[in-house]
Write a protein that holds these residues in place. Structure first.
Motif, PDB file in Angstrom:
ATOM      1  N   MET A 122       0.829  -1.220   0.000  1.00 26.72           N
ATOM      2  CA  MET A 122       0.000   0.000   0.000  1.00 26.72           C
ATOM      3  C   MET A 122       0.852   1.254   0.000  1.00 26.72           C
ATOM      4  O   MET A 122       0.645   2.172  -0.783  1.00 26.72           O
ATOM      5  N   ARG A 123       1.885   1.254   0.854  1.00 31.66           N
ATOM      6  CA  ARG A 123       2.808   2.397   0.858  1.00 31.66           C
ATOM      7  C   ARG A 123       3.413   2.568  -0.525  1.00 31.66           C
ATOM      8  O   ARG A 123       3.648   3.672  -0.983  1.00 31.66           O
ATOM      9  N   LYS A 124       3.681   1.424  -1.167  1.00 31.85           N
ATOM     10  CA  LYS A 124       4.318   1.460  -2.476  1.00 31.85           C
ATOM     11  C   LYS A 124       3.425   2.206  -3.474  1.00 31.85           C
ATOM     12  O   LYS A 124       3.877   3.096  -4.179  1.00 31.85           O
ATOM     13  N   ILE A 125       2.137   1.857  -3.473  1.00 33.18           N
ATOM     14  CA  ILE A 125       1.225   2.496  -4.430  1.00 33.18           C
ATOM     15  C   ILE A 125       1.119   3.996  -4.144  1.00 33.18           C
ATOM     16  O   ILE A 125       1.193   4.824  -5.041  1.00 33.18           O
ATOM     17  N   LEU A 126       1.002   4.308  -2.856  1.00 28.88           N
ATOM     18  CA  LEU A 126       0.944   5.728  -2.470  1.00 28.88           C
ATOM     19  C   LEU A 126       2.182   6.466  -2.961  1.00 28.88           C
ATOM     20  O   LEU A 126       2.101   7.560  -3.517  1.00 28.88           O
ATOM     21  N   ALA A 127       3.351   5.832  -2.751  1.00 28.59           N
ATOM     22  CA  ALA A 127       4.613   6.463  -3.131  1.00 28.59           C
ATOM     23  C   ALA A 127       4.656   6.700  -4.627  1.00 28.59           C
ATOM     24  O   ALA A 127       5.062   7.764  -5.099  1.00 28.59           O
ATOM     25  N   ASN A 170      11.552   1.778   1.097  1.00 31.94           N
ATOM     26  CA  ASN A 170      12.006   0.548   0.432  1.00 31.94           C
ATOM     27  C   ASN A 170      11.657   0.488  -1.038  1.00 31.94           C
ATOM     28  O   ASN A 170      11.819  -0.552  -1.675  1.00 31.94           O
ATOM     29  N   LEU A 171      11.151   1.583  -1.586  1.00 32.76           N
ATOM     30  CA  LEU A 171      10.572   1.564  -2.931  1.00 32.76           C
ATOM     31  C   LEU A 171      11.514   0.968  -3.976  1.00 32.76           C
ATOM     32  O   LEU A 171      11.138   0.079  -4.743  1.00 32.76           O
ATOM     33  N   ILE A 172      12.764   1.460  -4.002  1.00 31.78           N
ATOM     34  CA  ILE A 172      13.695   0.978  -5.039  1.00 31.78           C
ATOM     35  C   ILE A 172      13.934  -0.517  -4.863  1.00 31.78           C
ATOM     36  O   ILE A 172      13.918  -1.293  -5.817  1.00 31.78           O
ATOM     37  N   ARG A 173      14.138  -0.932  -3.604  1.00 34.60           N
ATOM     38  CA  ARG A 173      14.427  -2.343  -3.317  1.00 34.60           C
ATOM     39  C   ARG A 173      13.274  -3.234  -3.796  1.00 34.60           C
ATOM     40  O   ARG A 173      13.485  -4.262  -4.442  1.00 34.60           O
ATOM     41  N   ILE A 174      12.045  -2.810  -3.487  1.00 37.88           N
ATOM     42  CA  ILE A 174      10.872  -3.612  -3.878  1.00 37.88           C
ATOM     43  C   ILE A 174      10.763  -3.697  -5.396  1.00 37.88           C
ATOM     44  O   ILE A 174      10.603  -4.775  -5.965  1.00 37.88           O
ATOM     45  N   LEU A 175      10.877  -2.552  -6.054  1.00 41.16           N
ATOM     46  CA  LEU A 175      10.658  -2.524  -7.505  1.00 41.16           C
ATOM     47  C   LEU A 175      11.809  -3.190  -8.267  1.00 41.16           C
ATOM     48  O   LEU A 175      11.607  -3.818  -9.300  1.00 41.16           O
ATOM     49  N   ASP A 180       2.863   1.264 -13.341  1.00 42.64           N
ATOM     50  CA  ASP A 180       1.516   1.691 -13.715  1.00 42.64           C
ATOM     51  C   ASP A 180       0.805   2.203 -12.473  1.00 42.64           C
ATOM     52  O   ASP A 180       1.379   2.241 -11.388  1.00 42.64           O
ATOM     53  N   LEU A 181      -0.460   2.602 -12.613  1.00 40.35           N
ATOM     54  CA  LEU A 181      -1.129   3.265 -11.491  1.00 40.35           C
ATOM     55  C   LEU A 181      -1.422   2.307 -10.336  1.00 40.35           C
ATOM     56  O   LEU A 181      -1.708   2.730  -9.224  1.00 40.35           O
ATOM     57  N   LYS A 182      -1.337   1.003 -10.594  1.00 44.64           N
ATOM     58  CA  LYS A 182      -1.508   0.060  -9.490  1.00 44.64           C
ATOM     59  C   LYS A 182      -0.180  -0.211  -8.794  1.00 44.64           C
ATOM     60  O   LYS A 182      -0.067  -1.076  -7.939  1.00 44.64           O
ATOM     61  N   GLY A 183       0.851   0.472  -9.251  1.00 45.71           N
ATOM     62  CA  GLY A 183       2.168   0.264  -8.654  1.00 45.71           C
ATOM     63  C   GLY A 183       2.847  -0.972  -9.207  1.00 45.71           C
ATOM     64  O   GLY A 183       3.823  -1.447  -8.653  1.00 45.71           O
TER      65      GLY A 183
END
Lengths: 246, 448
Positions: free
Chosen positions: B1-6, B38-43, B100-103
């Motif tokens: 969820m944080r990811k999508i918000l980010a 953690n965005l970069i790590r996750i993606l 995309d918009l769903k992250g």
């Protein structure tokens, strides 16, 4: 009186110590002599040719380098220590910038080692935790024009009872908080203001050249002025931008 | 969820930025990382085939974007920081924008240029499979301290990356040293091409023993076929070399004596950029058959000898440090047309506050009989003017107004105008050029 007059400028180890465009200072001294019809012989002492003749030197210049290169030069210059001490005590002109400034002291204590200096000046340098970086404006007692430049050094230099080059109007200076920058001793000018210090400081350049002329030519009474319009604008710009009326 | 918000926040911020005309490509990433550290790590986990990073003082952006173009041309999907924002925030922006918009996000390759001093911080988030290092020159010394510090930072970064394949410039002793004891391939230019002029060299002393280094031939700065007569340290075996080089007209050379490269690029240094990309593709096991087509389709970044027609050709070039400027000057002087030259020097944070480096540039070489007028401008216009004065090069105009400077050049009898700028002067100068272009198209009416 300018017939056949000339100064011998020796650049110490430009191959090792030339980190921040130090050659600008040599070019500046050379040009300002030439423009007045005075010759300038620039010779270099390099790591592959150490055979400098200090006897014939009128001005010696030593610049800045990385710690690794500075340590190399220190080792090389210690072999000429007595010669250099005699040169300075006899009124020889020596300009030392940044790492070259630190070399003139008793030692430079880095985090890992203690580099022995030439001991020409009764000063010493300790490495600080952070680098002092930025534009600098000084007020010297030598002349009215401000001395402007850029400093970038980790060393904190303690000058004891020596006369500083100037009072810090803007910037950090010798230790970051002493309020003073550099050292003037006999005909030595030592400073952290690196690189193209002299082009933007025509008064300082002429002061240094004047010291050498006075020593070499007894009848020298002073230089004819040059067109320093651009030099002065460049100097004033830095003064106004960093030390102007708030 | 944080990811999508980010991701949403980053995308919104980018849109807002565009609306107010800001070209910052690091702000969206800054916001995204605040929301999801953690965005970069996750993606980055969704990058399927590999992560390739490019570091080095000069040529990063060109090398990185050229590699990206080549991979796209081969049909792969990529995520790439094409705009050159190359610190942690810029990397975050690139990943967030690729979602995309769903992250949701996936790509075959991540193609990233990374600032040398930021590599360690970026590698906390992602581990590269391949790393290109183009060269190391004096650059923005007040930010990095000394070049030795940059070397240390990169060594630490490479160690963090672990099992990474290095692709290194073997002509640069400072860069080649990273391959010692590591998995590395080297590229280089294996013949003498340019006149052997004496310019400022970084690291002329053997990195192993401190003895003075010698060259069989050198290209520019410290790049060349070097060796140490004392300890035997020398240019490594070159895995990908350029020979049979022709620089008159279109640039032509051969890679490993077999592959013909033929491109309409300017500047000797582009041989290195092309070689780096070719080497990387080969190391990655990617077919290099369509390489010339990819080169032809690559659109150079803004200000890389960028040609804009303003009634006469006006060529904008970014040069940030002595090596870059010396190369730019050499490229300008190879053009024998009668020319006007404008040099703009700024000293904002992204330029490096210290302009001492101007004295390490061989500005005296900018003068020859084909130089029509020389104009200086930028925040440090007096410093650059003084530099020319002491190099015995006459400055014809000193002005704070770039538009006025360009317009004056358009009215001279010179056939071409070159504008050499450092970093923060680049975008404003390009804007000014485009503004003049629009005015010309509107019949010369001032569009105030």
């Amino acid at each position: 009186m300018s017939d056949n007059r000339e100064l011998n400028i020796i650049h110490l180890y430009p191959d090792l110590l030339n980190l921040y465009g130090d050659r600008g200072n040599i070019a500046c001294m050379q040009k300002r002599l030439n423009w007045r019809g005075i010759g300038a012989n620039v010779s270099t002492c390099t790591n592959s040719d150490h055979s400098i003749n200090l006897e014939a030197a009128d001005i010696i210049f030593v610049g800045g380098g990385s710690d690794r290169e500075q340590e190399l030069v220190c080792g090389l210059l210690l072999k000429k220590k007595q010669e250099l001490v005699d040169y300075v005590e006899g009124g020889g002109v020596l300009v030392a910038v940044c790492g070259g400034y630190q070399l003139l002291g008793k030692y430079y204590q880095t985090a890992s080692s203690k580099i022995e200096g030439l001991g020409i000046l009764d000063i010493y340098t300790d490495a600080g935790d952070d680098r002092l970086i930025g534009n600098v404006v000084l007020q010297s007692e030598l002349f009215d024009q401000k001395i402007v430049g850029f400093e970038n050094h980790a060393g904190r230099t303690f000058i004891g009872s020596h006369t500083p080059l100037g009072k810090v109007v803007y910037g950090r200076g010798n230790t970051g908080d002493s309020g003073y920058e550099g050292v003037v001793y006999k005909n030595v000018v030592a400073t952290y203001l690196h690189g193209p210090l002299l082009p933007k400081n025509p008064m300082l350049c002429d002061y240094i050249l004047g010291c050498a002329m006075k020593k070499k030519y007894e009848d020298f009474t002073g230089f004819e002025p040059l067109n320093d319009e651009l030099e002065n604008v460049a100097n004033k710009y830095i003064e106004d931008r960093f030390a102007g009326e708030k | 969820m944080r990811k999508i918000l980010a991701v949403w926040a980053a995308k919104l911020s980018a849109i807002a930025g565009r609306m107010i005309g800001k070209k910052s490509s690091s702000t969206p990433g800054t916001i995204a990382l605040k929301i999801c550290p953690n965005l970069i790590r996750i993606l980055a986990k969704n990058v399927e085939k590999g992560i390739i990073v490019t570091c080095g003082t000069n040529g990063k952006t060109t090398t990185n974007n050229l590699l990206n173009t080549a991979l796209l041309k081969c049909g792969y999907t990529t995520v790439c920081n094409t705009l050159g924002a190359n610190m942690v925030n810029g990397i975050a922006t690139a990943f967030a924008m690729a979602c995309d918009l769903k992250g949701q996000f996936s790509a075959d390759y991540a193609v990233l240029e990374i600032d040398e001093a930021s590599a360690r911080r970026v590698f906390e988030h992602l581990k590269p499979n391949y790393m290109i290092i183009t060269n190391l020159f004096r650059d923005q010394l007040d930010r990095y301290g000394e070049i030795d510090i940059t070397v240390d930072l990169l060594n630490q970064a490479i160690d963090m990356a672990g099992d990474v394949k290095l692709i290194l410039n073997g002509d640069d002793p400072l860069t080649a040293q990273f391959g010692d004891g590591r998995n590395a391939k080297y590229f280089g230019i294996s013949e003498q091409v340019l006149p052997q002029i004496d310019e400022t060299k970084e690291g002329q002393f053997c990195l192993k023993c401190g003895h003075e280094q010698k060259y069989n031939y050198f290209h520019y700065s410290q790049l060349g076929d070097y060796y140490c007569p004392s300890c035997g340290n020398a240019r490594p075996h070159i895995d990908f070399d350029a020979t049979d080089i022709s620089l008159s007209g279109a640039m032509k050379f051969k890679v490993n004596k077999t592959v013909d490269i033929d491109v309409n690029y300017r500047g000797f240094y582009n041989i290195y950029n092309i070689l780096a990309v070719y080497s990387a593709l080969s190391v990655m096991g990617i077919e290099t058959g369509g390489f010339n087509r990819a080169l032809a389709e690559y659109k150079p970044q803004i200000g890389r000898m960028e040609l804009i027609d303003l009634g006469k050709p006006v060529i904008l070039n970014l040069a940030k440090n002595p090596a870059g400027f010396n190369q730019a000057i050499q490229t300008v002087m190879l053009d024998k047309r009668r020319k006007d030259v404008i040099v703009a020097i700024n000293d904002l944070a992204n330029d490096g506050r210290d302009v001492s480096w101007l004295w390490d540039v061989d500005f005296d070489k900018l003068y020859d009989e084909n130089l029509n007028t020389l104009t200086t401008t930028g925040i440090r216009l007096y410093d650059i003017s003084l530099r020319f004065k002491y190099a015995d090069v006459k400055v014809d105009y000193i002005t704070k107004n770039m538009k006025e400077a360009i317009k004056r050049c358009l009215s001279t009898k010179a056939e071409v105008c070159y504008i050499l700028v450092n970093y923060t002067a680049l975008y404003p100068t390009q804007n000014t050029m485009l503004e003049i272009k629009r005015e010309l198209e509107n019949g010369g009416v001032e569009n105030v």
